[in-house]
Design a protein around this motif. Structure first.
Motif, short mmCIF file in Angstrom:
data_model
loop_
_atom_site.label_atom_id
_atom_site.label_comp_id
_atom_site.label_asym_id
_atom_site.label_seq_id
_atom_site.Cartn_x
_atom_site.Cartn_y
_atom_site.Cartn_z
N GLY A 1 -0.24 1.74 -1.96
CA GLY A 1 -0.40 0.52 -1.19
C GLY A 1 -0.30 0.82 0.29
O GLY A 1 0.14 1.91 0.68
N ASP B 1 1.03 -5.62 -0.33
CA ASP B 1 0.02 -5.39 -1.36
C ASP B 1 0.57 -4.54 -2.51
O ASP B 1 -0.15 -4.20 -3.43
CB ASP B 1 -1.24 -4.73 -0.77
CG ASP B 1 -0.96 -3.35 -0.20
OD1 ASP B 1 0.22 -2.94 -0.17
OD2 ASP B 1 -1.91 -2.68 0.24
N LEU B 2 1.84 -4.20 -2.44
CA LEU B 2 2.45 -3.41 -3.51
C LEU B 2 3.95 -3.67 -3.51
O LEU B 2 4.58 -3.69 -2.46
CB LEU B 2 2.19 -1.91 -3.28
CG LEU B 2 2.82 -0.94 -4.27
CD1 LEU B 2 2.20 -1.09 -5.66
CD2 LEU B 2 2.64 0.51 -3.80
N ILE C 1 3.95 -2.05 1.72
CA ILE C 1 4.72 -1.91 0.49
C ILE C 1 6.12 -2.49 0.65
O ILE C 1 6.78 -2.26 1.68
CB ILE C 1 4.85 -0.41 0.10
CG1 ILE C 1 3.45 0.22 0.00
CG2 ILE C 1 5.61 -0.24 -1.20
CD1 ILE C 1 3.47 1.73 -0.15
N GLY D 1 0.05 -4.49 -9.23
CA GLY D 1 0.59 -4.34 -7.88
C GLY D 1 2.10 -4.35 -7.90
O GLY D 1 2.73 -4.18 -6.86
N MET E 1 -2.45 -4.33 -4.60
CA MET E 1 -2.39 -2.87 -4.60
C MET E 1 -3.75 -2.32 -4.18
O MET E 1 -4.77 -2.67 -4.77
CB MET E 1 -2.04 -2.36 -5.99
CG MET E 1 -1.87 -0.87 -6.05
SD MET E 1 -1.08 -0.36 -7.59
CE MET E 1 -2.34 -0.73 -8.78
#
Lengths: 187, 994
Positions: free
Chosen positions: B322, B409-410, B325, B303, B1
């Motif tokens: 993020g 990242d999320l 995503i 995250g 995140m």
């Protein structure tokens, strides 16, 4: 004659405290309380009520939970068979078979709470419904304030609190602490 | 995140930056931020460590359901642990830190426990450390007592300050016709509708802003404001930052208002929090719904958040949580968010576990370039202190199989929605399972409560508004207002049905999938509980601690239930649900206490002489709610020095004592004499006007309740005194008798304890003191005012008073009562006279010494187990009348000769002392409960040695010539004593008549 010494004597400091600006709550002790209890019996209620009303110069003795203001004192109906007579001088002449009288002038300390935030302030401490529709002028009620039984009369001057003398200072401290958030004035 | 603040958007005030500190680092946020949003905007990921495994945890939600970002806020004596960063409003100077970690949440040595997690399964401590085999087989749990401390030290969440709480709190009371809980679309509509019907409406909202779910949408403030203004125009009272934490009988609701938790420098006059007791007539619960997560591998990693949270951070706080995503859902609600995220510049992939969805849902996705896949769900998040990829699973038969990994990242998850039915559950209303929407819905109730909006399972905003309006109309009708009765929107509203999905797993793949994230309860823990025989949901909860953390199971309970149902081969409704109990969110102990702390823990009761006593050197002691003078030390006197002097002075000259705390009751009416005659054991029918009589009253069971004196003031007026301790009890007892048994008697009883201040004037010179103070000294001559007489007269200063010639000390003595406001001036006068006669002020210690010398009983002796005969007062039980307790006091057990009876006690060696509370035993049998006990001891100034009173089987006559031991095994102080008459000084009472 010796002067009466209030339960708040030495602890009563006039002035503004708490939130600045116009005071939302104005607190005071009404000194020199004159308070008598007039108690009657179930079978003499109507007859005695007439005498009680005459002694205070009110049209009719108030019913439960109500007060009547007369030129010779105020009658507060505090129990089904009991009134308090606030102020005034001459007591009704009640024969023992009609009822009893009892001087309670030193048993209570008379505090007054008024101002635009008076109701809000009191409801920080008192669980009764004090909204105007539920608690119109001349309402009388018994309740607890910080664990102590008190009597309240909603008068034209504000909320009149009759608190047991021994607890008066403790309750006064709690009351003033609470009132500070509204901006308070002790007069 | 990798959250970042977008250049514009959100409901924050970007013109007002706020500095705050996180783990010692200075950061900046904005007015309108929560601590969580500000930390996210500053790139913080790991904000906490889990309860058991110390796994890194980050922000998982944006509301009260948060179980990851639990932090400690404040420092020193204002340190508050377990604060949800997602609900803590940011303020300038806020200091926060991670908890349950060392040296920090970023790097926590405690995380080593994660490596041993296979051993730390549900209930591991019971299995491992209790009756530890083979060391403790069959020998109890001794080792557990040692391990428990270590385990508790390793676990736990945060640490509260041990310093006294410097803040103050208060209780408050409120009333309304209609309470609306929640200010989302349904709540606002309900409040407006009820107010339009002329009702007094109170709207409470736990958030700092009104709007509920609207705040998480891109709806501009300008569209929300008119709604709120309309409410105010209709007189709706609004309380924000206020949580309805519990529903109770008769539509009573507990509210917690956070008054200053959002302020940098709160004014001293404001309480930190306010605990409201609200009494309403009708309640509308528009409490919304909470999005659930899904159990998959590492679903607790920083995250991984709920999809709804991603939307809130975007639209309310202007934060893109993020850059790449993955949104994983099983229902419609995540689609709008996905489009918004893509519009904000993120690369978004939407995974829908369902096999297909209507084109109306996906059209906008294509326009925004969102990658979209159906029949796919998250299997395992990759990463340590954050997420860098997500392993996917695709539908395969009735289960799932692994389907590759995607970088991200999320991960935003929507596993469906759980209507907030907690408050209705507090009323014992069991929620019912709605399979179509995969959630529990509120069931019907006969109480004046209705549920509206998404709390009732209504998903679409426009339907929620209608639902709110219907609730408002229902309230109006219930309260006798004319109102329409439109139909209620049905639960649901999605275009395609939800696919119930609680856990994603594939065969032969070990995953760490969490159900209750705060308490580290995993899916394996649920299955383990099932294997170990747990069937009941309530037992499951206690065994695994599911739902017992401070989120109260808001996110995990449904998943836990579903997994248990699966393990049992049952449907969810058959497994049931846990009962939600108050509070909905945690409440500080301070708020519960209110103003009842410190000096006001309980009200202090003061006699009118309180200050006077202090000014004259009194050392006070607590007696019930009173503080009374204990002793008046002169110079360097100790307690012992002072009371011995005071008692000796009183017996030789005169002493004054404040006895105001005694109970005082006015008994009035034509039936008063008969009433007293029935209440007291001794005759009162012939008590003359102007006379006092000592009286004992029994309980119905024949045991002594209280003693005191009663003064006859007129034909129909009596003045009764009681002990300090039993004043209220006696008053209540007398009222009860009059109201329930003897309503035919014309008697009124009124407490006049506050009306009168009592001063005891005792000692050979007490009459002289009175003579110097009453207006007419001849009134108090021995002839005019004999023992047990009472007069009403005037003291100097025209102070009215009533005086009784009675004695507790055994000396010539009087009790002087004046109206309380005259207490200080009366005492001034009496003391001036007494002082001039070398008298003294005496306190409770001297009073106790003198009454022990005389064998007078108090509450220490009249402890509820004593008969008249036991107390040596058998002669006071009249045989010529009927009184309360007379019948049952004649029970054989109460008439046995060997019952413990009041006696006096001397140490055989007069130089020795002994202790109150000791057991009296025959010298040859110092064991067991003995033959009696000692209630009070004192050093007798009169006799020059220690004495005591107490009870011993058979009384004095049974122990003549026998050796008795005062056994004090606790203090190892056994002393041989002698049993004597309780009347140890002036047994004939000659001094009373002096």
């Amino acid at each position: 004659m010796a002067e009466r010494v209030s339960a708040l004597s030495g602890h009563y400091q006039k002035g503004h405290f708490g939130k600045e600006g116009e005071a939302g709550v104005i607190l005071s002790e009404v000194s020199g309380l004159v308070l008598h209890q007039l108690s009657v019996w179930p079978d003499t209620l109507d007859r005695a009520a007439t005498k009680v009303a005459q002694a205070c110069a009110v049209d009719k003795a108030p019913g439960p939970g109500r007060a009547a203001v007369g030129s010779h004192g105020v009658l507060l109906r505090i129990e089904p068979l009991k009134w308090w007579r606030y102020g005034g001088e001459l007591l009704p002449a009640l024969a023992a078979e009609e009822g009893t009288t009892l001087d309670l002038s030193h048993s209570r300390t008379h505090l007054r709470v008024r101002g635009r935030a008076a109701q809000a302030c009191l409801n920080r401490l008192v669980s009764l419904d004090l909204r105007p529709n539920s608690c119109p002028l001349d309402s009388v009620m018994s309740t607890a304030l910080h664990h102590v039984g008190i009597t309240i009369w909603h008068s034209r001057d504000g909320f009149e609190l009759f608190v047991p003398r021994g607890f008066a200072l403790s309750l006064w401290e709690v009351l003033t602490d609470t009132a500070a958030q509204f901006g308070a004035e002790i007069v | 995140m990798t959250g970042r603040r977008l250049p514009d958007g959100g409901r924050i005030d970007r013109s007002r930056a706020l500095g705050f500190s996180w783990d010692g680092k200075e950061l900046t946020g904005y007015v309108g931020d929560t601590l969580a949003s500000a930390l996210m905007a500053n790139g913080a990921q790991v904000l906490g460590r889990s309860f058991k495994y110390h796994r890194p945890r980050g922000i998982m939600s944006a509301g009260v359901e948060e179980s990851g970002a639990l932090v400690t806020v404040g420092a020193g004596d204002r340190r508050d642990p377990n604060v949800r960063a997602t609900t803590q409003e940011l303020y300038g100077g806020l200091v926060a830190q991670g908890q349950n970690a060392w040296p920090s949440v970023r790097f926590d040595l405690g995380s080593a426990s994660n490596l041993l997690s296979r051993f730390f399964v549900a209930g591991f401590y019971y299995k491992t450390f209790m009756g530890l085999p083979p060391f403790e087989w069959g020998r109890g749990t001794g080792m557990w007592m040692r391990y428990e401390k270590l385990i508790r030290r390793a676990a736990g969440m945060g640490e509260a300050s041990r310093a006294p709480d410097p803040d103050h709190y208060e209780h408050a009371h409120a009333y309304c016709d209609v309470l609306v809980v929640g200010s989302g679309p349904a709540g606002l509509a309900a409040a407006r509708t009820a107010a339009q019907a002329g009702l007094d409406v109170l709207l409470v909202e736990q958030d700092s802003l009104l709007g509920g779910s609207s705040l998480s949408t891109a709806v501009p403030d300008e569209d929300l404001t008119p709604n709120i203004q309309a409410l105010k125009a209709h007189g709706v009272r609004i309380m924000t930052r206020t949580t309805a934490f519990g529903l109770y009988d008769n539509a009573v609701v507990g509210l917690l208002e956070r008054v200053t938790d959002h302020l940098s420098n709160p004014p001293a006059y404001l309480p930190r929090q306010r605990f409201w007791t609200l009494r309403s007539r009708y309640i509308v619960l528009a409490t919304g719904a909470i999005e659930r997560h899904i159990a998959f591998g590492n679903n607790d990693r920083p995250g991984v958040m709920t999809a709804a949270a991603g939307r809130i951070y975007l639209n309310r706080f202007g934060i893109l949580a993020g850059e790449k995503i993955i949104v994983a859902t099983n229902n419609d609600s995540a689609y709008e968010l996905t489009v918004e995220l893509a519009g904000a510049g993120a690369a978004v992939t939407l995974l829908d576990a369902r096999s297909s969805v209507p084109g109306t849902l996906t059209a906008a996705l294509e326009q925004r370039g969102v990658e979209f896949r159906t029949g796919v769900a998250p299997l395992k998040a990759r990463g340590g202190k954050g997420v860098h990829a997500l392993t996917l699973a695709e539908a395969y038969g009735s289960g799932w199989r692994e389907a590759g990994t995607e970088n991200c990242d999320l991960v935003l998850v929507s596993g469906g929605w759980s209507p907030v039915v907690n408050l209705l559950s507090h009323r014992g209303v069991k929620p019912k399972w709605n399979a179509e929407n995969a959630c529990f819905l509120p069931d019907d109730t006969t109480e004046p409560v209705t549920v509206a909006g998404s709390a009732a399972g209504v998903w679409r905003t426009e339907d929620c508004v209608v639902s709110g309006e219907v609730a408002g109309l229902r309230a109006a009708r219930a309260l006798d207002r004319a109102a329409a009765d439109p139909s209620v929107p049905e639960p649901g509203g999605w275009l395609a049905p939800i696919r119930p999905l609680y856990e994603v797993r594939v065969p032969n793949r070990k995953l760490k999938s969490f159900v209750d994230l705060q308490h580290d309860v995993s899916t394996d823990d649920i299955r383990l509980a099932h294997r170990e025989g747990y069937v009941s949901v309530e037992h499951l909860k206690r065994y695994t601690t599911l739902g017992m953390a401070n989120d109260g199971g808001k996110m995990g309970n449904v998943i836990g239930l579903a997994l248990m149902a699966e393990a049992l081969g049952k449907d969810i409704p058959e497994v049931g649900t846990t009962t939600f109990r108050p509070p909905y969110t945690p409440i500080s102990i301070g708020a519960l206490s209110g103003r009842s702390v410190g000096a006001h823990f309980r009200p202090l009761r003061r006699t009118s002489l309180h200050d006077w006593n202090l000014q004259h050197g009194a050392r006070m002691m607590e007696v019930g709610l009173y503080q009374r003078p204990w002793y008046y030390a002169q110079g360097d006197e100790t307690l012992a020095d002072a009371y011995v002097r005071e008692a000796a002075t009183t017996r030789t000259t005169v002493g004054l004592c404040d006895v105001t705390s005694l109970g005082k009751i006015a008994v009035q009416g034509p039936g008063a004499t008969e009433f007293l005659n029935r209440v007291y054991t001794n005759p009162f029918a012939k008590l003359l006007i102007g006379k006092v009589r000592y009286g004992i009253m029994l309980r119905d069971d024949g045991l002594v309740m209280d003693d005191g004196t009663t003064w006859r003031l007129s034909e129909t007026d009596y003045f009764m005194t009681t002990t300090t301790a039993h004043a209220a009890k006696v008053m209540v007892w007398l009222e009860e008798l009059l109201q329930t048994r003897w309503s035919d008697l014309k008697v009124h009883v009124t407490s006049v304890s506050e009306q009168w201040t009592g001063i005891s004037v005792a000692g050979p010179k007490s009459r002289a003191v009175l003579e110097a103070n009453v207006k007419n000294p001849s009134e108090v001559s021995n002839d005019a005012f004999p023992f047990m007489g009472v007069i009403e007269t005037i003291l100097g200063g025209d102070i009215p008073c009533r005086i009784a010639r009675i004695s507790f000390s055994g000396e010539l003595a009087y009790e002087v009562y004046v109206p309380s406001d005259f207490g200080p001036p009366a005492m001034d006068r009496l003391w001036a006279s007494a002082e001039a006669m070398d008298g003294c002020l005496y306190g409770l210690e001297a009073l106790a010494a003198m009454r022990i010398e005389k064998g007078h009983v108090t509450g220490a002796e009249l402890d509820g187990r004593v008969t008249l005969e036991d107390a040596g007062l058998g002669r006071m039980g009249s045989s010529k009348k009927v009184f309360i307790g007379d019948a049952l006091r004649r029970r054989p057990e109460l008439m046995r000769d060997d019952r413990p009876q009041l006696v006096g006690i001397f140490p055989r060696d007069r130089s020795l002392t002994f202790n109150a509370g000791s057991i009296l035993c025959a010298e040859s049998q110092v064991s067991g409960h003995g033959d009696g006990w000692i209630t009070a001891v004192t050093h007798s100034p009169e006799l020059g040695h220690w004495i005591g009173i107490g009870f011993i089987a058979g009384g004095q006559s049974a122990w003549e010539g026998k050796r008795v031991m005062s056994a004090d095994p606790v203090r190892e102080a056994n002393v041989e004593v002698e049993i004597v008459s309780p009347h140890m000084v002036d047994p004939e009472g000659e001094r009373l008549h002096g």
